[in-house]
Motif scaffolding. Structure first.
Motif, PDB file in Angstrom:
ATOM      1  N   LYS A   1       0.838  -1.199   0.000  1.00 38.83           N
ATOM      2  CA  LYS A   1       0.000   0.000   0.000  1.00 38.83           C
ATOM      3  C   LYS A   1       0.874   1.250   0.000  1.00 38.83           C
ATOM      4  O   LYS A   1       1.925   1.284   0.624  1.00 38.83           O
ATOM      5  CB  LYS A   1      -0.918  -0.002   1.224  1.00 38.83           C
ATOM      6  CG  LYS A   1      -1.976  -1.084   1.193  1.00 38.83           C
ATOM      7  CD  LYS A   1      -3.021  -0.881   2.286  1.00 38.83           C
ATOM      8  CE  LYS A   1      -2.458  -1.157   3.660  1.00 38.83           C
ATOM      9  NZ  LYS A   1      -3.519  -1.076   4.711  1.00 38.83           N
TER      10      LYS A   1
ATOM     11  N   ASP B   1      -9.595   4.975   1.094  1.00 37.63           N
ATOM     12  CA  ASP B   1      -9.667   3.520   1.054  1.00 37.63           C
ATOM     13  C   ASP B   1      -8.517   2.901   1.851  1.00 37.63           C
ATOM     14  O   ASP B   1      -7.370   2.939   1.407  1.00 37.63           O
ATOM     15  CB  ASP B   1      -9.611   3.056  -0.399  1.00 37.63           C
ATOM     16  CG  ASP B   1      -9.812   1.554  -0.553  1.00 37.63           C
ATOM     17  OD1 ASP B   1      -9.846   0.845   0.471  1.00 37.63           O
ATOM     18  OD2 ASP B   1      -9.929   1.094  -1.704  1.00 37.63           O
TER      19      ASP B   1
ATOM     20  N   GLY C   1      -7.794  -0.109   2.252  1.00 40.61           N
ATOM     21  CA  GLY C   1      -7.241  -1.268   1.574  1.00 40.61           C
ATOM     22  C   GLY C   1      -6.197  -0.909   0.545  1.00 40.61           C
ATOM     23  O   GLY C   1      -5.406  -1.771   0.124  1.00 40.61           O
ATOM     24  N   ARG C   2      -6.169   0.378   0.142  1.00 41.92           N
ATOM     25  CA  ARG C   2      -5.219   0.822  -0.886  1.00 41.92           C
ATOM     26  C   ARG C   2      -4.149   1.759  -0.340  1.00 41.92           C
ATOM     27  O   ARG C   2      -3.055   1.829  -0.908  1.00 41.92           O
ATOM     28  CB  ARG C   2      -5.986   1.526  -2.017  1.00 41.92           C
ATOM     29  CG  ARG C   2      -6.976   0.640  -2.713  1.00 41.92           C
ATOM     30  CD  ARG C   2      -7.784   1.386  -3.760  1.00 41.92           C
ATOM     31  NE  ARG C   2      -6.987   1.811  -4.894  1.00 41.92           N
ATOM     32  CZ  ARG C   2      -7.506   2.280  -6.024  1.00 41.92           C
ATOM     33  NH1 ARG C   2      -8.824   2.380  -6.161  1.00 41.92           N
ATOM     34  NH2 ARG C   2      -6.725   2.656  -7.016  1.00 41.92           N
TER      35      ARG C   2
ATOM     36  N   ASP D   1      -2.172   3.654   3.183  1.00 42.05           N
ATOM     37  CA  ASP D   1      -1.907   3.928   4.587  1.00 42.05           C
ATOM     38  C   ASP D   1      -1.846   5.441   4.757  1.00 42.05           C
ATOM     39  O   ASP D   1      -1.292   6.141   3.901  1.00 42.05           O
ATOM     40  CB  ASP D   1      -0.574   3.301   5.025  1.00 42.05           C
ATOM     41  CG  ASP D   1      -0.661   1.793   5.162  1.00 42.05           C
ATOM     42  OD1 ASP D   1      -1.722   1.298   5.551  1.00 42.05           O
ATOM     43  OD2 ASP D   1       0.338   1.114   4.861  1.00 42.05           O
TER      44      ASP D   1
END
Length: 363
Positions: A5, A34, A36-37, A39
């Protein structure tokens, strides 16, 4: 194993009169990015200009208690394009960033200053770089560029605090009443006044000069205020559905922009389709002409006589619940999460270029 990420710095706060708005916008961004994509590294800038890495909850940002927590670490930007991160001043370690998204409305954030610092530190910028930020922050400069592009602007003049009151009154008389008085380099309509007669001019000028040594005198346009969101993706432009400001008062000022106590933001705007297309085309044209990259909100007046006139461009538009930029793109089918995905990926895709190098592609 999944893909690594990217680490994105979210800058909030800042030395600006719009500090409170930045907190709400940044909180909305952090709640919609997001996980999940990306940090997230939250970077708070206090009112005196100190930089802090903040590891606390989003709610403390929104209610401005983030500095009162024990979750702040002092950080600083190193100058060297190979750094690509922040120095943790408590440990001396480097906090690497793949890109940074400044959510710093107004001066010392939207004017190119922070963008220049990030560029010197080798950190890609999500949104407008130095050129677009500096140009759009100055309404006089942006109006001159729009005029050179053949796009109309309201009749107006720039006055200086050193000019005599008599001279400023003569200029106002030439422009005609009612008119607006505003500082050329301030956001969120701060220092803005509507003046109906010469008796109110001195007070309006004093309000504008409290923010700047110059003031713009601009004739009122009989018509509607229309905005258009522009988002860059892969060197193409996505435009939102134009919106319309419905005023119950006479001025869309700082309070109304962020509370909408009496004003309404209507999206899509209640205008003919041909006018909506005119707005979109002009917004894309100005986005390029003004040196914007990433995203911006371009505002217009649609006069009752059919003229379309450029008002101003905002390179760090609001992201709050009441904000126009995400609402216009939502009306075009993009959620705030999708908007952030596109903007961040655009910055990462151009990470090997200087932040303003994209402009060369359109020369």
């Amino acid at each position: 194993m999944g893909a690594t990420k990217a680490t994105i710095g979210i800058l909030f706060g800042g030395c600006s009169n719009e500090y409170p708005v930045s907190l709400h916008s940044a909180a909305a961004v952090m709640q919609n990015i997001d996980p999940g994509r990306f940090d997230v590294v939250a970077i708070g800038i206090d009112r005196s200009g100190g930089w802090h890495r903040y590891d606390g909850d989003v709610q403390s940002i929104e209610n401005d208690s983030w500095l009162e927590t024990a979750r702040c670490t002092p950080v600083a930007l190193p100058f060297g394009r190979e750094a690509r991160g922040l120095i943790d001043l408590s440990t001396g370690s480097l906090v690497r960033l793949d890109a940074a998204l400044p959510i710093l409305h107004g001066r010392n954030g939207e004017d190119g200053s922070v963008q220049g610092a990030l560029q010197l530190a080798g950190i890609p910028i999500v949104g407008c770089g130095v050129t677009g930020s500096a140009v759009c922050m100055d309404k006089t400069v942006s109006h001159r560029i729009a005029t050179a592009e053949g796009i109309s602007v309201p009749e107006g003049a720039l006055v200086d605090i050193s000019m005599s009151k008599l001279e400023m009154h003569h200029i106002a008389q030439r422009i005609g009443y009612p008119l607006f008085v505003k500082p050329p380099r301030e956001g969120s309509s701060m220092g803005l006044s509507r003046v109906e007669s010469p008796d109110s001019l001195a007070r309006a000028l004093a309000d504008a000069f409290a923010y700047d040594s110059e003031a713009i005198l601009e004739r009122e346009i009989d018509g509607s205020e229309i905005g258009c969101a522009v988002l860059e993706s892969g060197r193409t432009l996505i435009v939102g559905e134009p919106d319309e400001i419905e005023l119950n008062g006479t001025v869309f000022d700082y309070i109304e922009k962020y509370s909408c106590e009496t004003a309404n933001i209507i999206v899509p705007a209640r205008i003919a389709e041909r006018d909506a297309q005119r707005v979109k085309r002009a917004a894309m044209r100005l986005f390029r002409a003004l040196g914007c990259t990433g995203f911006a909100r371009i505002d217009f007046f649609l006069a009752n006589d059919g003229r379309l006139l450029f008002n101003e461009a905002n390179t760090i538009p609001g992201f709050t619940a009441h904000s126009r930029f995400p609402s216009m793109l939502k009306a075009a089918g993009l959620s705030l999460e999708e908007v952030l995905n596109i903007a961040i990926e655009e910055a990462l895709a151009t990470a090997q270029e200087p932040s303003d190098a994209r402009l060369l592609a359109y020369a």
